[in-house]
Scaffold this motif. Structure first.
Motif: not given
Length: 612
Positions: A364-368, A446-449, A474-476
């Motif tokens: 989740l914190q990767r530059d890629e 997935r992540f929350t935006l 990706l699931t947002v």
């Protein structure tokens, strides 16, 4: 010298800004933090309040009788009332305690500053300091203050008030949000008075942006606020429950009424020091009412019906067609101010350890991940959907509006979903037959935006991002919150990603140290790092230190280009597009000097006038 509670992790230019009277077809033309708790931090935000004026909760002073004639010698009309609108109520009347856009606006209306940055030309102009000289390669500046200037309560303004204002900004107990702005080389500016009308400001290191940095600091009355400062309660001074008569300043207006969630009323300061070109008194207006209208539709209806003279922000893309018809009918004036200097952006929570045992932590914190998102969002779709075509793609922290510091050589990321998928695969996110990316545990990636609700352009932006990222698997999960909740998540580092605006206070990057330096209060993705968390942030710190110190503009540009390239490579904040700025005002408003920066029509409030 110097210039200036909710866990939201996902579940498994220089140059003139020209205003053009707008004359186009009736359609949107095809193709523009917050308060902190432990240490208050701000960018422009809006939060939700509504209502009409009621007697309860409203404090007032008796407004002064008009001291203006029907017109100035130069023909600019004098007197009258102007009604403007904001989307949120102020958090405080103390600029050191809050920096939401409404608090900043009221501070600019009521408080004076040593210098003034002309938002239309970017030139630094005299204000409370009528002149200044520099020596020692610009590290030492002597400022000569205007004489015979008094605060709105009649108390004389002297160098002692300047010393007090710097003392407040640099005080650890006060925890001023303006502290970073009056530092150079990581150290506070040193200020001394040689007589009641002369101050000497010394910088610990060279600071190329010059005295423009002083435009951010309001000069406050020692005689009114020193007691709170000595008691260690300055941060609570001039709160929203303060009697209006207790709040005095050197600005063109004084507070008269505040009705929580409804409006702020200001009246002309008869003791204001500035004069009109013909030598007459300023401001031209007798009264300025700031209506608090969080509902944009209500705001526009009032403007079109003549109940509102102007807004303090740009119009939304979806409102353009309706306002264009009103402009064609002679009811309002519509202006095109060009591309915005600011763009909203997406940033992830990069605070080390923020995700703890969260199984998504490895990616989740990767530059890629951020680089893949940068490639996966079609900027043309973004501009067309969010701004109805009235915007330009943006690939870094500067927009084309910043004529001096925008770097044409910054790579323009191509829209390339396939390459984005390859990058994500390199960090362990792969898809099966359903096309949904999954991590090493075979759980959906997935992540929350989070974004601010009630801001249509932001809500459209996150919808585009969500839909574009869905195409690569990706699931947002989009969550729209009121600004207070967004700020709380931001300050406590309890979020996955946020889409928000971090508006620049000035076009010169050297004056935005709080954003660029890893220790900064507006270092959005990881606030106030004690030491740089990454090698690339350490390198940006080094480059910006050199950039701020260099007296050579060409060298400063080269250094800042390198900063922008590092920023692009690591994408701590992902930018997609900047809008064109359109503003509207009632035809009775005159003597305006429009500029792209908010408040576009009210940044020079003392010269605005109305035809009665």
């Amino acid at each position: 010298m110097f210039a200036k509670n909710k866990n939201l992790h996902a579940n498994p230019k220089l140059g003139r800004s020209t205003a053009h009277a707008f004359d186009r077809a009736v359609s949107w033309p095809l193709g523009q933090i917050v308060t902190r708790q432990t240490r208050r931090l701000a960018a422009s935000v809006a939060f939700v309040v509504a209502g009409v004026l009621a007697g309860a909760g409203c404090r007032s002073n008796t407004p002064p009788k008009s001291a203006t004639a029907a017109a100035s010698k130069s023909g600019v009309p004098r007197g009258g009332d102007l009604i403007a609108s904001v989307r949120s109520e102020p958090r405080s009347f103390n600029r050191h305690a809050a920096s939401d856009s409404t608090t900043e606006l009221i501070s600019n209306l009521t408080q004076g500053k040593l210098v003034h940055v002309n938002q239309a030309t970017q030139a630094v102009e005299p204000s409370l300091a009528e002149s200044w000289t520099s020596e020692d390669a610009g590290r030492r500046v002597t400022m000569h203050l205007r004489r015979d200037v008094v605060f709105s309560d009649g108390h004389p303004f002297t160098a002692d008030d300047v010393l007090f204002s710097f003392e407040v900004a640099n005080d650890e107990k006060t925890q001023s949000i303006l502290a970073d702005a009056v530092r150079t080389g990581g150290k506070p500016l040193q200020v001394a008075a040689t007589d009641p009308h002369t101050v000497v400001i010394t910088s610990a290191a060279p600071f190329a942006p010059g005295v423009r940095v002083l435009e951010i600091l309001p000069i406050l009355p020692r005689h009114r606020l020193e007691a709170a400062f000595k008691a260690g309660t300055f941060a609570k001074a001039w709160g929203l429950d303060t009697p209006m008569s207790d709040i005095v300043g050197l600005g063109p207006f004084v507070l008269s009424q505040y009705a929580a969630g409804q409006r702020v009323v200001l009246t002309r300061n008869p003791k204001y020091f500035a004069k009109a070109p013909d030598g007459g008194a300023l401001p031209y207006l007798d009264r300025l009412t700031i209506e608090i209208l969080p509902d944009q539709s209500a705001e526009l209806l009032r403007l079109q019906s003549g109940q509102l003279d102007m807004m303090t922000s740009e119009i939304s893309p979806e409102s353009y067609a309706s306002l264009k018809r009103s402009a064609d009918g002679g009811k309002i004036t519509l202006l095109d101010l060009g591309v915005s200097r600011n763009a909203e952006g997406l940033f992830f929570n990069l605070k080390p350890g923020a995700f703890g045992a969260d199984p998504r932590a490895p990616w989740l914190q990767r530059d890629e991940l951020r680089q893949a998102i940068n490639m996966a969002v079609d900027r043309k779709v973004f501009v067309d959907t969010v701004f109805f075509g009235a915007g330009v793609p943006v690939y870094g922290p500067e927009t084309p509006a910043n004529k001096v510091w925008y770097w044409e050589g910054l790579p323009h990321t191509p829209y390339d979903p396939a390459a984005a998928r390859q990058l994500l695969a390199s960090i362990g996110l792969t898809s099966g037959a359903d096309g949904v990316l999954k991590d090493a545990r075979n759980q959906p990636a997935r992540f929350t935006l989070v974004t601010q609700k009630g801001r249509p352009s932001m809500e459209r932006s996150v919808a585009v991002i969500r839909d574009e990222l869905k195409k690569i698997g990706l699931t947002v999960d989009v969550v729209a919150l009121d600004s207070r909740a967004v700020i709380q998540a931001f300050l406590t580092a309890k979020y996955d990603a946020i889409y928000f605006n971090a508006d620049k206070t000035d076009l010169d990057p050297g004056t935005n140290q709080d954003f660029w330096f890893s220790s900064g209060l507006a270092h959005m993705w990881n606030l106030e790092e004690k030491t740089p968390a990454t090698d690339w942030e350490r390198r940006i710190d080094e480059l910006m230190t050199k950039q701020i110190a260099s007296p050579d503009l060409a060298e400063r540009r080269q250094l800042y280009n390198e900063v922008q390239k590092i920023f692009y490579d690591h994408q701590p904040m992902i930018y997609f597009a900047a809008p064109r700025i359109f503003v509207a005002h009632a035809t009775r408003v005159t003597n305006l000097t429009p500029a792209e920066y908010r408040p576009q029509l009210l940044w020079r409030p003392d010269t605005v006038a109305v035809i009665r």
